[in-house]
Design a protein around this motif. Structure first.
Motif, PDB file in Angstrom:
ATOM      1  N   ARG A 153       0.737  -1.253   0.183  1.00  0.00           N
ATOM      2  CA  ARG A 153       0.011  -0.126   0.051  1.00  0.00           C
ATOM      3  C   ARG A 153       0.928   1.117  -0.035  1.00  0.00           C
ATOM      4  O   ARG A 153       0.692   2.297  -0.613  1.00  0.00           O
ATOM      5  N   TYR A 154       1.983   1.197   0.787  1.00  0.00           N
ATOM      6  CA  TYR A 154       2.808   2.323   0.933  1.00  0.00           C
ATOM      7  C   TYR A 154       3.269   2.624  -0.458  1.00  0.00           C
ATOM      8  O   TYR A 154       3.545   3.509  -1.052  1.00  0.00           O
ATOM      9  N   VAL A 189       2.284   1.963  -3.593  1.00  0.00           N
ATOM     10  CA  VAL A 189       1.251   2.374  -4.553  1.00  0.00           C
ATOM     11  C   VAL A 189       1.071   3.845  -4.123  1.00  0.00           C
ATOM     12  O   VAL A 189       0.996   4.717  -5.125  1.00  0.00           O
ATOM     13  N   ASP A 190       1.120   4.408  -2.716  1.00  0.00           N
ATOM     14  CA  ASP A 190       0.731   5.606  -2.369  1.00  0.00           C
ATOM     15  C   ASP A 190       2.080   6.501  -3.010  1.00  0.00           C
ATOM     16  O   ASP A 190       1.820   7.546  -3.458  1.00  0.00           O
ATOM     17  N   HIS A 191       3.237   5.899  -2.903  1.00  0.00           N
ATOM     18  CA  HIS A 191       4.458   6.591  -3.297  1.00  0.00           C
ATOM     19  C   HIS A 191       4.438   6.693  -4.751  1.00  0.00           C
ATOM     20  O   HIS A 191       4.931   7.817  -5.375  1.00  0.00           O
ATOM     21  N   PHE A 192       3.938   5.761  -5.465  1.00  0.00           N
ATOM     22  CA  PHE A 192       4.036   5.615  -6.953  1.00  0.00           C
ATOM     23  C   PHE A 192       2.943   6.765  -7.244  1.00  0.00           C
ATOM     24  O   PHE A 192       3.260   7.661  -8.172  1.00  0.00           O
ATOM     25  N   ASN A 193       1.684   6.970  -6.526  1.00  0.00           N
ATOM     26  CA  ASN A 193       0.842   7.986  -6.819  1.00  0.00           C
ATOM     27  C   ASN A 193       1.290   9.356  -6.637  1.00  0.00           C
ATOM     28  O   ASN A 193       1.019  10.263  -7.670  1.00  0.00           O
ATOM     29  N   ARG A 194       1.947   9.506  -5.741  1.00  0.00           N
ATOM     30  CA  ARG A 194       2.455  10.980  -5.367  1.00  0.00           C
ATOM     31  C   ARG A 194       3.511  11.370  -6.231  1.00  0.00           C
ATOM     32  O   ARG A 194       3.552  12.500  -6.565  1.00  0.00           O
ATOM     33  N   GLY A 195       4.121  10.377  -6.865  1.00  0.00           N
ATOM     34  CA  GLY A 195       5.438  10.809  -7.678  1.00  0.00           C
ATOM     35  C   GLY A 195       4.901  10.810  -9.317  1.00  0.00           C
ATOM     36  O   GLY A 195       5.609  11.190 -10.068  1.00  0.00           O
ATOM     37  N   SER A 196       3.656  10.227  -9.516  1.00  0.00           N
ATOM     38  CA  SER A 196       3.279  10.248 -10.972  1.00  0.00           C
ATOM     39  C   SER A 196       2.524  11.415 -11.414  1.00  0.00           C
ATOM     40  O   SER A 196       1.829  12.198 -10.624  1.00  0.00           O
ATOM     41  N   LEU A 218       8.278   3.681   7.026  1.00  0.00           N
ATOM     42  CA  LEU A 218       8.443   3.118   5.896  1.00  0.00           C
ATOM     43  C   LEU A 218       9.140   3.961   4.621  1.00  0.00           C
ATOM     44  O   LEU A 218       8.835   5.181   4.905  1.00  0.00           O
ATOM     45  N   GLU A 219      10.117   3.367   4.096  1.00  0.00           N
ATOM     46  CA  GLU A 219      10.800   4.373   2.960  1.00  0.00           C
ATOM     47  C   GLU A 219      10.957   3.742   1.902  1.00  0.00           C
ATOM     48  O   GLU A 219      11.428   2.236   1.813  1.00  0.00           O
ATOM     49  N   VAL A 220      10.678   4.166   0.612  1.00  0.00           N
ATOM     50  CA  VAL A 220      10.915   3.577  -0.554  1.00  0.00           C
ATOM     51  C   VAL A 220      12.565   3.868  -0.996  1.00  0.00           C
ATOM     52  O   VAL A 220      12.774   5.024  -1.260  1.00  0.00           O
ATOM     53  N   VAL A 221      13.159   2.667  -0.965  1.00  0.00           N
ATOM     54  CA  VAL A 221      14.563   2.680  -1.178  1.00  0.00           C
ATOM     55  C   VAL A 221      15.091   2.610  -2.893  1.00  0.00           C
ATOM     56  O   VAL A 221      15.720   3.339  -3.417  1.00  0.00           O
ATOM     57  N   LYS A 222      14.010   2.022  -3.497  1.00  0.00           N
ATOM     58  CA  LYS A 222      14.307   1.965  -4.937  1.00  0.00           C
ATOM     59  C   LYS A 222      12.863   1.635  -5.584  1.00  0.00           C
ATOM     60  O   LYS A 222      12.203   0.858  -5.002  1.00  0.00           O
TER      61      LYS A 222
END
Length: 140
Positions: free
Chosen positions: A45-46, A48-55, A130-134
């Motif tokens: 879920r995190y 997908v949220d990260h993807f949406n914020r950066g899209s 939580l952190e998206v590293v890559k």
């Protein structure tokens, strides 16, 4: 000097024996993760949220399916997730008021995108962080 070499050999053999008796996982190694576990789902879920914020898309995306999940014990847990995302009918401008579970996938060919993403999510529960590293995504 002979004693030191013999001791190293003995310690090496003992370490190998412990690894072999310890099962399939190697400490710090990457192992399969339970795709249905709450921790993996939270990381997904995190991501997908990260993807949406950066899209820069006008529509929100959501997970179509989780293809694979692996985990690695680090200072916390590193999740390696591969998932397929799809474009929904929900606009990003409504993002703060929308539950992605209620968004349908976009039926129109012009806007319906299928995206394969690989994420590395670092979970440090003691920091509630939580952190998206890559992230690596490909539009199909």
């Amino acid at each position: 000097m002979k004693m030191a070499a013999g001791m190293k050999l003995l310690l090496g053999a003992a370490a190998l024996l412990l690894l072999l008796q310890g099962g399939d996982s190697i400490p710090g190694g990457i192992s399969p993760a339970d795709m249905n576990s709450e921790e993996v789902q939270k990381a997904a879920r995190y991501a997908v949220d990260h993807f949406n914020r950066g899209s820069n898309d006008i529509y929100l995306s959501k997970m179509r399916r989780l293809i694979s999940a692996k985990q690695q014990v680090v200072a916390g847990m590193m999740y390696r997730l591969k998932m397929e995302l799809g474009t929904t009918t929900c606009r990003k401008s409504m993002a703060s008021n929308v539950n992605l579970n209620t968004c349908n996938f976009h039926p129109g060919l012009r806007y319906a995108k299928r995206i394969i993403c690989k994420f590395q999510i670092w979970d440090r529960p003691w920091l509630s962080q939580l952190e998206v590293v890559k992230k690596n995504c490909t539009i199909l």
